[in-house]
Motif scaffolding. Structure first.
Motif, PDB file in Angstrom:
ATOM      1  N   ILE A 129      15.305 -12.132   4.204  1.00 56.90           N
ATOM      2  CA  ILE A 129      15.415 -13.488   4.731  1.00 56.90           C
ATOM      3  C   ILE A 129      16.364 -13.482   5.807  1.00 56.90           C
ATOM      4  O   ILE A 129      16.088 -14.122   6.895  1.00 56.90           O
ATOM      5  CB  ILE A 129      15.544 -14.656   3.554  1.00 56.90           C
ATOM      6  N   TYR A 130      17.560 -12.964   5.548  1.00 58.73           N
ATOM      7  CA  TYR A 130      18.524 -13.074   6.490  1.00 58.73           C
ATOM      8  C   TYR A 130      18.064 -12.082   7.559  1.00 58.73           C
ATOM      9  O   TYR A 130      18.272 -12.576   9.051  1.00 58.73           O
ATOM     10  CB  TYR A 130      19.886 -12.184   6.104  1.00 58.73           C
ATOM     11  N   GLY A 131      17.167 -11.000   7.473  1.00 59.64           N
ATOM     12  CA  GLY A 131      16.752 -10.411   8.525  1.00 59.64           C
ATOM     13  C   GLY A 131      15.629 -11.343   9.411  1.00 59.64           C
ATOM     14  O   GLY A 131      15.601 -11.308  10.520  1.00 59.64           O
ATOM     15  N   LEU A 132      14.848 -12.169   8.659  1.00 64.30           N
ATOM     16  CA  LEU A 132      13.884 -13.422   9.555  1.00 64.30           C
ATOM     17  C   LEU A 132      14.789 -14.082  10.371  1.00 64.30           C
ATOM     18  O   LEU A 132      14.915 -14.376  11.487  1.00 64.30           O
ATOM     19  CB  LEU A 132      13.181 -14.069   8.677  1.00 64.30           C
ATOM     20  N   LEU A 133      16.050 -14.626   9.753  1.00 62.72           N
ATOM     21  CA  LEU A 133      16.979 -15.525  10.324  1.00 62.72           C
ATOM     22  C   LEU A 133      17.648 -14.695  11.587  1.00 62.72           C
ATOM     23  O   LEU A 133      17.534 -15.298  12.920  1.00 62.72           O
ATOM     24  CB  LEU A 133      18.256 -16.032   9.444  1.00 62.72           C
ATOM     25  N   GLY A 134      17.925 -13.689  11.445  1.00 62.48           N
ATOM     26  CA  GLY A 134      18.570 -12.827  12.562  1.00 62.48           C
ATOM     27  C   GLY A 134      17.554 -12.742  13.663  1.00 62.48           C
ATOM     28  O   GLY A 134      17.845 -12.822  14.752  1.00 62.48           O
ATOM     29  N   LEU A 135      16.411 -12.398  13.308  1.00 57.42           N
ATOM     30  CA  LEU A 135      15.237 -12.160  14.134  1.00 57.42           C
ATOM     31  C   LEU A 135      15.094 -13.054  15.171  1.00 57.42           C
ATOM     32  O   LEU A 135      15.159 -12.982  16.257  1.00 57.42           O
ATOM     33  CB  LEU A 135      14.048 -11.778  13.494  1.00 57.42           C
ATOM     34  N   SER A 136      14.894 -14.600  14.416  1.00 56.74           N
ATOM     35  CA  SER A 136      14.699 -15.748  15.298  1.00 56.74           C
ATOM     36  C   SER A 136      15.977 -16.205  16.068  1.00 56.74           C
ATOM     37  O   SER A 136      15.987 -16.584  17.227  1.00 56.74           O
ATOM     38  CB  SER A 136      14.468 -16.875  14.332  1.00 56.74           C
ATOM     39  N   VAL A 137      17.186 -16.229  15.243  1.00 55.14           N
ATOM     40  CA  VAL A 137      18.298 -16.613  15.934  1.00 55.14           C
ATOM     41  C   VAL A 137      19.065 -15.702  17.009  1.00 55.14           C
ATOM     42  O   VAL A 137      19.027 -15.888  18.065  1.00 55.14           O
ATOM     43  CB  VAL A 137      19.373 -17.195  14.921  1.00 55.14           C
ATOM     44  N   PHE A 138      19.561 -14.726  16.274  1.00 56.64           N
ATOM     45  CA  PHE A 138      20.065 -13.761  17.139  1.00 56.64           C
ATOM     46  C   PHE A 138      19.194 -12.861  18.181  1.00 56.64           C
ATOM     47  O   PHE A 138      19.909 -12.596  19.294  1.00 56.64           O
ATOM     48  CB  PHE A 138      21.187 -12.573  16.399  1.00 56.64           C
ATOM     49  N   VAL A 139      18.227 -12.453  17.754  1.00 60.65           N
ATOM     50  CA  VAL A 139      17.469 -11.375  18.657  1.00 60.65           C
ATOM     51  C   VAL A 139      16.400 -12.304  19.733  1.00 60.65           C
ATOM     52  O   VAL A 139      16.559 -11.990  20.871  1.00 60.65           O
ATOM     53  CB  VAL A 139      16.537 -10.742  17.806  1.00 60.65           C
ATOM     54  N   ILE A 140      15.853 -13.425  19.024  1.00 60.99           N
ATOM     55  CA  ILE A 140      15.157 -14.230  20.312  1.00 60.99           C
ATOM     56  C   ILE A 140      15.813 -15.342  20.776  1.00 60.99           C
ATOM     57  O   ILE A 140      15.846 -15.263  21.986  1.00 60.99           O
ATOM     58  CB  ILE A 140      13.921 -14.666  19.374  1.00 60.99           C
ATOM     59  N   ALA A 141      16.405 -16.178  20.052  1.00 61.60           N
ATOM     60  CA  ALA A 141      17.089 -17.331  20.527  1.00 61.60           C
ATOM     61  C   ALA A 141      18.321 -17.095  21.388  1.00 61.60           C
ATOM     62  O   ALA A 141      18.370 -17.456  22.640  1.00 61.60           O
ATOM     63  CB  ALA A 141      17.142 -18.441  19.415  1.00 61.60           C
ATOM     64  N   LEU A 142      19.076 -16.419  20.989  1.00 62.72           N
ATOM     65  CA  LEU A 142      20.266 -15.941  21.405  1.00 62.72           C
ATOM     66  C   LEU A 142      20.179 -14.493  22.409  1.00 62.72           C
ATOM     67  O   LEU A 142      21.114 -14.124  22.783  1.00 62.72           O
ATOM     68  CB  LEU A 142      21.471 -15.961  20.587  1.00 62.72           C
ATOM     69  N   GLU A 143      19.026 -14.203  23.015  1.00 68.48           N
ATOM     70  CA  GLU A 143      18.859 -13.010  23.494  1.00 68.48           C
ATOM     71  C   GLU A 143      19.810 -12.775  24.569  1.00 68.48           C
ATOM     72  O   GLU A 143      20.227 -11.798  25.024  1.00 68.48           O
ATOM     73  CB  GLU A 143      17.307 -12.839  24.065  1.00 68.48           C
TER      74      GLU A 143
END
Lengths: 494, 349
Positions: free
Chosen positions: A324-338
Motif C-alpha cells: 500500500i505504501y508502494g501505491l502511495l509512493g507511486l501516486s505521490v512521489f513518482v507521478i504527482a511530484l515528478e
C-alpha cells in the motif's frame, strides 16, 4: 514469568508428589459429602492425566523445533544453490585474447600469455581487443555506455551532442558516429570507458563465458560421477572447450560487476550501490521526522484528542501492508511530484521507505525517551533551562543510544523491503551506477526478486548468492543494534 | 553573571523596608529590577517554533494515512466511474481477465471482466493455509516458552524466532518457490503445479509464527501466577492448569495475536508474488484446490505496477480499487485485534 517449579511451587507432574497427595485424598473421602473416586482408580487416572500432559508438552516444544527446522531448511536451500560445480565454456579462451594483445598491440613475443591476467590489461589494449573480435558492434558499445541522447537519435545526432561529456577529437564534433571509422570508435571506447568496465565488456562480448549446466552443492558432493559424465558428454559433443569447475557464486566479481544478461558474469554492483544510496536517504529523511514526532508525543503533547489520534494512527500505520505504501509512493512521489523527484528515482524510493519505517522509528524513539528518568529533566529545569534546552542538552543525549538502536532496527526493516519498491517501478535491468538521489534505482531485494522469478538454475544460483549478501548485511545491522543496546545497558548501571 | 547576582543577594537580603536607600543600595535595586525583567516569563518565540516543528513531525504520520486514503479512494472512484466498470460487477464477477474485454459479450455486455473475487479468494485461501500452520505452531511455542522452558533454553530459543521474524519476505518467497514447491511436488499422488497456493501459504505460516508466538507469550505471561497456583492447589496437572485456567484467562490476547497474524498474511506480497503464480484463480473449476496457481491481490498489484502499464489505463486504476480493498480489510483486522485485546482483557490486580 516462568514459575520456577523446582523450588517453590508444587510440581503436579512429578510422580513422587502425586504419591504424596494420594493419602490426603483417602483421608478426606470417608467424611466428605462428595463421592470421590477410590484410590486405585484415582491413581490410574492421575497417571493418564500426567501422560497426556507430557505428550502435549512434547508437542509444544516440537512446534519450536518446526520453526528451527524451517530456518535450517532455508539456510540449507540458499547455501545449496550458491555453491557447486558448473560446466562452463568460453567462445574464445582468455589466453588467446592476451596473446593477441601481447603480439599485436605490445609487440612482445617473449612473455608467456598464460602469466598475464586479462584484468591487468590497459583500457586502450582492451578497446583494441574489442575491435579485433567484435568490430561491427563497436558503435553499439559506444551507444550503450556513452551516449546521452535517446537510442533512436544516436546515429543521426552529431557527436558533440550524442557524446556530450565524453572526450573525442574536436574535428569530429559535427559529424555523426557513422561518419567515423573503426579506429576512431576504438579510440573513443578506450579513452572514455573505465578500464574495469572494459574488462567486463571483453569478458562478455569476446571471451563469452557461458554456463552450460549447474549443479547444487548437494549434487556436487554426492554425485560427482554423474557430473563428470555430463562433462565428458559435453566435451565429446558440441562443446569441446567445456570445463568443469567448482564455483562459488558469491565471489569478488559478483560483488563488483553490474547486472548482465549473461549469468556467468552478472553481479550486484548496481544493486548494492542502490541499496546504499536508498538507505542513506531513507534514514536521513525518517530519522529527524521520527525523533521529532517522538519528542512531541513524549515531551510536549498533552493528553488531548490530537495526541490520541496521532498515537492511534501510528499504531495502525505499522500494520498497513507495505505494498500500500508502494501505491502511495507511486501516486505521490513518482507521478504527482515528478518535477521534484524526477519520477522513478532513488529519492522517490527513499521517501516511500522513509514513510514505511516511520512508525517503527517513532515507537522505538518514544521508548528510548521514556527510559530517561524524570530526574534528568527536573535537574535541568531546576537550573533554569527552558524545555528545549532540557531536551537538547539532557534528554536527547541520554536517550540517543536507544534511539540509534531503534534506527538501526528500522533500517534493517527497510533494507529487506521489496514490495513497495516493486510497485514504484524499480529498474529491473540497470548497469549504470547510481550517481545521486535522482538516478534510476535498483536495490538488492529487487535483484533477488528478478533473479528468482527467472526459470533457469543459473539465475537461481545468482539469487541465492545475493540473498547471502543481503542476510550478511542484515545480520551485521542487527549485531550493531545488539552491541549498542548492551553498551547502553552497562552505562546505565552504576 | 547570574552567580554574581546570587552572591550579592545572599549577602544583603533585598528591601530593607522603611529605610532610605543609600546610593549603593539604589544601584543594587536597579540591577535586581533588570534581573527580574530578564527572568520574567515571556513568550519565547524559538521555543514555540520548535514545538510546532515537532508537532509537524508528529502530523506526518497523519498525512501518510490521509494520503493513502485519498490516493486509493480517488483513483478507485475514477476506476468505478468508467462506463465499462460497475462496482457491483467488480465485487461479484468471478473472472479477472481485463485483456478479454469484449463489448458484445452475452454475459454482462459492455463490462470489462474485472471481478476482484478470484484475487480476494486467493488472498484469503493462502492466508487461511498460513493460519492453519501458524496458529498451532505459534501457540505451541508460546506455551512452551512461557510455561515449560527453563530460563536458559528460552534465552537461546527466543533469538531464533527473532531471526525468523527478521528475514526479508523476498527471501521467504525464494524459499517457497525453490524448496517448498519441489517438496510438495515430491509427495506422490499430488498434482502440484509449479506455481500454487499451498507452498506460499505454508511459508507465510512460518513467517507469522514469530508474530503469533511473541504476542501469545506476552498474553500468557501476563496471567498472574496466583491463578496457576490455585489450580495446582486444586490438584490439576500442569497441562490441565494451562488449558483450563491460563489459556482461557489469556484468550483475548491470543485472539488478538491470531487476528494480527491474519492481517500480516493478507498483506504479504513477495512470497505470493514469487510462488503463487500470475494467473487469477479459477473459481469455477478448481475451487479450494491449493495446488493450482492463484494470484492474490497483493501479488497482482506488485506484478502490474512492476510492468509497463500506462498510468491512465483502466487496469492501472483497478489496482487502486484493489489497494483500497486491501487497506480497508487489513485496517479492520488491526482494529478488531486491538479492540478484542482491550475489550476482553481480564484485569488482574
Amino acid at each position: 514469568m516462568n514459575t520456577d517449579n523446582t523450588q517453590n511451587t508444587p510440581n503436579p507432574e512429578n510422580p513422587e508428589q502425586a504419591e504424596d497427595g494420594a493419602p490426603r485424598v483417602e483421608n478426606v473421602n470417608p467424611t466428605g459429602g462428595v463421592a470421590l473416586p477410590d484410590l486405585e482408580s484415582f491413581r490410574k487416572r492421575l497417571v493418564n492425566r500426567q501422560r497426556r500432559g507430557s505428550i502435549w508438552a512434547r508437542f509444544m516444544s516440537l512446534s519450536l523445533v518446526v520453526a528451527i527446522v524451517a530456518l535450517l531448511a532455508l539456510a540449507y536451500n540458499i547455501v545449496d544453490a550458491a555453491f557447486g560445480y558448473v560446466l562452463t565454456e568460453n567462445v574464445i579462451e582468455p589466453t588467446e585474447v592476451v596473446e593477441f594483445v601481447l603480439t599485436d598491440v605490445r609487440n612482445d613475443t617473449t612473455t608467456d600469455p598464460a602469466t598475464v591476467d586479462l584484468a591487468t590489461l590497459g583500457a586502450s589494449e582492451l578497446a583494441a581487443v574489442l575491435r579485433e573480435y567484435q568490430e561491427p558492434r563497436l558503435r553499439v558499445y559506444i551507444r550503450d555506455f556513452l551516449s546521452v541522447v535517446p537510442d533512436d537519435e544516436f546515429t543521426q545526432a552529431p557527436i558533440r551532442e550524442s557524446l556530450a561529456g565524453s572526450s573525442f577529437r574536436g574535428q569530429f564534433a559535427d559529424l555523426t558516429i557513422n561518419d567515423l571509422d573503426a579506429a576512431e570508435w576504438t579510440l573513443i571506447l578506450g579513452n572514455n570507458i573505465p578500464q574495469d568496465r572494459l574488462v567486463g565488456l571483453v569478458r562478455t562480448e569476446v571471451i563469452g563465458e557461458r554456463i552450460l549446466e549447474t549443479w547444487s552443492l548437494t549434487e556436487s558432493v554426492t554425485g560427482f560421477a554423474e557430473i563428470d559424465e555430463a562433462r565428458v558428454a559435453a566435451v565429446e559433443g558440441q562443446n569441446p572447450n567445456a570445463r568443469l569447475e567448482f564455483r562459488s557464486w558469491l565471489n569478488i566479481n559478483f560483488l563488483i560487476s553490474p547486472m548482465s544478461t549473461n549469468p556467468a558474469i552478472a553481479g550486484i554492483r548496481t544493486a548494492l550501490l542502490g541499496t546504499l544510496w536508498v538507505m542513506i536517504i531513507t534514514v536521513g529523511f525518517s530519522f529527524p521526522l521520527g525523533v521529532g514526532a517522538a519528542l512531541y508525543l513524549q515531551e510536549y503533547a498533552d493528553d488531548n484528542w490530537l495526541t490520541r489520534v496521532i498515537s492511534t494512527n501510528i499504531r495502525n500505520l505499522a500494520g498497513v501492508p507495505s505494498i500500500i505504501y508502494g501505491l502511495l509512493g507511486l501516486s505521490v512521489f513518482v507521478i504527482a511530484l515528478e518535477g521534484i523527484t524526477t519520477g522513478r528515482s532513488i529519492l522517490s524510493a527513499s521517501l516511500t521507505l522513509g514513510l514505511l519505517i516511520l512508525p517503527v522509528m517513532i515507537v522505538n524513539s518514544q521508548e528510548a525517551l521514556r527510559a530517561v528518568p524524570p530526574s534528568v529533566r527536573e535537574g535541568s529545569y531546576g537550573l533554569g533551562a527552558t524545555r528545549w534546552q532540557t531536551i537538547w542538552r539532557s534528554v536527547l543525549p541520554a536517550a540517543m543510544p536507544g534511539i540509534l538502536t531503534g534506527t538501526i532496527l528500522g533500517m534493517s526493516r527497510a533494507i529487506g523491503e521489496t514490495a513497495p519498491l516493486l510497485a514504484l517501478g524499480a529498474s529491473t535491468f540497470l548497469v549504470v551506477d547510481p550517481s545521486g538521489p535522482f538516478s534510476r534505482f535498483t536495490v538488492l531485494p529487487i535483484q533477488i526478486y528478478q533473479w528468482t522469478s527467472r526459470p533457469s538454475d543459473q539465475w537461481r544460483s545468482l539469487a541465492s548468492a545475493a540473498i547471502i549478501v543481503l542476510i550478511i548485511l542484515l545480520l551485521s545491522l542487527n549485531a550493531a543494534a545488539i552491541y549498542m543496546r548492551q553498551r547502553f545497558r552497562r552505562k546505565l548501571q552504576p | 553573571m547570574e552567580s554574581e547576582y546570587g552572591a550579592e543577594n545572599e549577602q544583603s537580603p533585598p528591601a530593607a523596608v522603611g529605610r532610605q536607600p543609600g546610593p549603593v543600595a539604589a544601584i543594587r535595586m536597579r540591577r535586581d529590577a533588570d534581573l527580574a525583567a530578564a527572568l520574567r516569563k515571556r513568550p519565547r518565540v524559538g521555543e514555540m517554533i520548535i514545538r510546532y516543528v515537532l508537532l509537524f513531525c508528529g502530523l506526518v504520520s497523519i498525512f501518510t494515512t490521509v494520503g493513502i486514503v485519498i490516493v486509493n479512494t480517488t483513483t478507485a472512484i475514477e476506476f468505478f466511474t468508467v462506463d465499462e466498470v460497475s462496482p457491483i460487477d467488480f465485487f461479484t464477477n468471478t473472472v479477472w481477465r481485463p485483456a478479454a474485454y469484449n463489448p458484445d459479450a452475452t454475459y454482462n455486455p459492455g463490462l470489462i471482466p474485472i471481478g476482484v473475487l478470484p484475487l480476494l479468494y486467493a488472498t484469503l485461501f493462502t492466508s487461511f493455509i498460513a493460519l492453519i500452520v501458524a496458529v498451532p505452531l505459534g501457540l505451541g511455542s508460546a506455551i512452551y516458552l512461557a510455561e515449560y522452558a527453563p530460563e536458559r533454553v528460552r534465552n537461546t530459543l527466543k533469538p531464533i524466532l527473532e531471526i525468523l521474524a527478521g528475514i526479508p519476505t523476498v527471501v521467504l518467497g525464494y524459499f517457497a518457490l525453490t524448496f517448498m514447491t519441489p517438496l510438495l511436488q515430491a509427495i506422490p499422488g499430488l498434482n502440484v503445479q509449479i506455481f500454487n497456493m499451498a507452498a506460499p501459504g505454508l511459508v507465510m505460516g512460518v513467517m507469522i509464527i514469530p508474530t503469533i508466538s511473541s504476542m501469545s507469550e506476552d498474553a500468557i505471561s501476563s496471567v498472574p501466577r496466583e491463578l496457576r497456583e490455585a489450580s495446582y492447589g486444586l490438584g490439576a496437572t500442569r497441562f490441565e492448569s494451562i488449558t483450563k485456567v491460563v489459556l482461557p484467562a489469556a484468550l483475548s490476547g491470543l485472539v488478538a495475536a491470531f487476528i494480527l497474524g491474519l492481517a500480516r498474511a493478507v498483506g504479504e506480497t513477495m512470497i505470493v508474488a514469487l510462488a503463487a503464480g500470475s494467473a487469477p484463480a479459477d473459481l469455477l473449476n478448481n475451487f479450494l484446490n491449493p495446488f493450482v496457481a492463484g494470484e492474490t491481490m497483493t501479488g497482482h498489484i506488485a506484478r502490474i505496477t512492476g510492468g509497463d502499464l500506462p498510468y491512465d489505463s483502466i487496469q492501472y486504476r483497478s489496482l487502486f480499487a484493489i489497494g483500497l480493498t486491501l487497506f480497508v480489510s487489513t485496517l479492520a483486522l488491526n482494529l478488531i485485534s486491538q479492540w478484542v485485546s482491550r475489550r476482553f482483557r481480564e484485569a488482574y490486580e
